[in-house]
Design an enzyme around this catalytic site. Structure first.
Site, mmCIF file in Angstrom:
data_model
loop_
_atom_site.group_PDB
_atom_site.id
_atom_site.type_symbol
_atom_site.label_atom_id
_atom_site.label_comp_id
_atom_site.label_asym_id
_atom_site.label_seq_id
_atom_site.Cartn_x
_atom_site.Cartn_y
_atom_site.Cartn_z
ATOM 1 N N GLN A 287 -7.047 68.732 94.478
ATOM 2 C CA GLN A 287 -8.388 69.046 94.016
ATOM 3 C C GLN A 287 -9.418 68.766 95.109
ATOM 4 O O GLN A 287 -9.305 67.795 95.848
ATOM 5 C CB GLN A 287 -8.693 68.214 92.770
ATOM 6 C CG GLN A 287 -9.727 68.826 91.880
ATOM 7 C CD GLN A 287 -9.609 68.344 90.452
ATOM 8 O OE1 GLN A 287 -8.519 68.231 89.919
ATOM 9 N NE2 GLN A 287 -10.737 68.056 89.821
ATOM 10 N N SER B 21 -1.717 64.761 95.378
ATOM 11 C CA SER B 21 -2.188 64.655 93.989
ATOM 12 C C SER B 21 -1.775 65.898 93.196
ATOM 13 O O SER B 21 -0.587 66.136 92.996
ATOM 14 C CB SER B 21 -3.698 64.426 93.973
ATOM 15 O OG SER B 21 -4.146 64.142 92.667
ATOM 16 N N LEU B 22 -2.723 66.714 92.752
ATOM 17 C CA LEU B 22 -2.398 67.959 92.054
ATOM 18 C C LEU B 22 -1.387 68.791 92.840
ATOM 19 O O LEU B 22 -0.520 69.458 92.265
ATOM 20 C CB LEU B 22 -3.697 68.738 91.819
ATOM 21 C CG LEU B 22 -3.710 70.157 91.263
ATOM 22 C CD1 LEU B 22 -3.525 71.215 92.321
ATOM 23 C CD2 LEU B 22 -2.743 70.355 90.115
ATOM 24 N N ARG C 126 -2.979 68.611 82.054
ATOM 25 C CA ARG C 126 -3.299 67.423 82.863
ATOM 26 C C ARG C 126 -4.805 67.373 83.129
ATOM 27 O O ARG C 126 -5.443 66.326 83.014
ATOM 28 C CB ARG C 126 -2.516 67.479 84.177
ATOM 29 C CG ARG C 126 -2.760 66.321 85.152
ATOM 30 C CD ARG C 126 -1.898 66.547 86.394
ATOM 31 N NE ARG C 126 -1.959 65.476 87.380
ATOM 32 C CZ ARG C 126 -2.735 65.480 88.458
ATOM 33 N NH1 ARG C 126 -3.547 66.511 88.674
ATOM 34 N NH2 ARG C 126 -2.705 64.481 89.313
ATOM 35 N N HIS D 110 -6.811 58.568 89.715
ATOM 36 C CA HIS D 110 -5.862 57.663 90.373
ATOM 37 C C HIS D 110 -6.307 56.206 90.286
ATOM 38 O O HIS D 110 -6.123 55.426 91.232
ATOM 39 C CB HIS D 110 -5.609 58.096 91.822
ATOM 40 C CG HIS D 110 -5.016 59.460 91.932
ATOM 41 N ND1 HIS D 110 -3.734 59.743 91.517
ATOM 42 C CD2 HIS D 110 -5.544 60.633 92.357
ATOM 43 C CE1 HIS D 110 -3.491 61.031 91.706
ATOM 44 N NE2 HIS D 110 -4.580 61.591 92.199
ATOM 45 N N GLN E 232 1.643 58.796 88.592
ATOM 46 C CA GLN E 232 0.728 59.315 89.619
ATOM 47 C C GLN E 232 -0.717 59.375 89.140
ATOM 48 O O GLN E 232 -1.656 59.230 89.925
ATOM 49 C CB GLN E 232 1.202 60.713 90.050
ATOM 50 C CG GLN E 232 0.472 61.303 91.244
ATOM 51 C CD GLN E 232 0.127 62.757 91.010
ATOM 52 O OE1 GLN E 232 -0.485 63.099 90.002
ATOM 53 N NE2 GLN E 232 0.524 63.607 91.941
#
Length: 313
Positions: free
Chosen positions: A11, A91-92, A116, A201, A250
């Site tokens: 992102q 991440s994503l 998500r 996170h 995560q």
């Protein structure tokens, strides 16, 4: 010859117009573009191609949009013979990596990251969480500062360990503001508040992690065709159930990107192909290893250049 890793952005890489050149110039991509709207049940491609930006920036639109472009670009590379030795995503981007490695279907990837995004959007009320980029601080010193602030002011934790001198912190608005004000105590040259919709996170995202655990119980996760370097552990993972558990963790754990890149380098990777919108990961990898060969495939033009140069041959 060295090994090749495909890496996938997260992102922040989104931009209005993303994927439009692929749709126009890559006829074989149109079936995948059609699947985006069919799978999600709304016209995400119009938001990707035309905006408006504030609508694209909604995390439950951003996440499937980024995954879609990465998956379409990777399919075009794979059709021309690309077979990476490893995959990793920021991440994503970890979901894009799993789609590339056949651990998730394209459709399941889209549905999962849409959910998500919705879960992350709802986890913390607006204004209660924040994130900031800390430039110039050592990891250990920043971790100590965050622990002290968490006890005295409000929760704040390391969220993204991106590269030497760039770490993102996340947590309560008060905790992050305290890092902004006291970052120099950890050796920071600058601390820059980020425009984000939540404290990603960090342990404040636990409600999203719990919801995602439920979502993933009905998602078909397979063992990947090539090893994935996981964000949470910065180690290769190939067991489907372990991947499922790490995807849940995560959401609340830091993205160990610098560690992941160093592991790939140690395993003989000398070529990184960034597959997806933007060139953020290329910049981070260069700061980790200036000698690394990095190719960013972020558009139709960049795709053609990569194929013509045989950058991964």
């Amino acid at each position: 010859m060295g090994k090749v890793a495909c890496v996938f952005p997260g992102q922040g890489a989104q931009t209005v117009g993303m994927g439009k050149d692929l749709y126009e110039h890559l006829p074989e991509s149109r079936e995948m573009f059609a699947k985006i709207n069919d799978t999600l049940g709304f016209d995400l491609t119009s938001i990707m191609f035309e905006g408006p930006e504030d609508k694209l920036r909604l995390t439950y639109h951003t996440q499937p949009a980024l995954l879609a472009v990465s998956a379409i670009l990777f399919r075009a590379l794979a059709d021309k013979g690309l077979k990476p030795d490893y995959v990793a995503g920021h991440s994503l981007g970890e979901y894009s990596a799993l789609v590339a490695a056949d651990a998730l279907s394209f459709e399941d990837g889209l549905k999962t990251v849409f959910e998500r995004g919705r879960l992350m959007d709802r986890a913390v009320p607006a204004g209660q969480g924040a994130m900031a980029a800390v430039l110039g601080a050592e990891r250990e010193a920043l971790q100590e500062l965050c622990a002290r602030i968490s006890e005295e002011t409000g929760l704040v934790e390391l969220a993204n360990v991106n590269c030497p001198g760039q770490i993102v912190v996340s947590g309560s608005a008060a905790g992050v503001q305290a890092v902004v004000e006291n970052g120099k105590a950890a050796g920071a040259k600058r601390v820059i508040p980020l425009e984000v919709s939540g404290p990603f996170h960090s342990s404040l995202m636990q409600p999203a992690a719990d919801g995602l655990r439920e979502v993933l119980t009905s998602v078909n996760v397979q063992a990947p065709s090539v090893p994935l370097i996981a964000n949470v552990t910065a180690q290769p993972v190939q067991a489907a159930e372990e991947i499922r558990q790490l995807l849940v963790k995560q959401v609340v754990a830091p993205v160990l990107w610098e560690d992941s890149v160093r592991v790939l380098l140690d395993k003989g990777v000398d070529t990184f192909i960034e597959v997806g919108t933007g060139t953020v990961l290329a910049g981070l990898i260069k700061k980790i290893d200036r000698q690394a060969n990095i190719v960013s495939v972020h558009s139709y033009e960049a795709l053609q250049a990569c194929l013509e140069e045989g950058a991964y041959a």
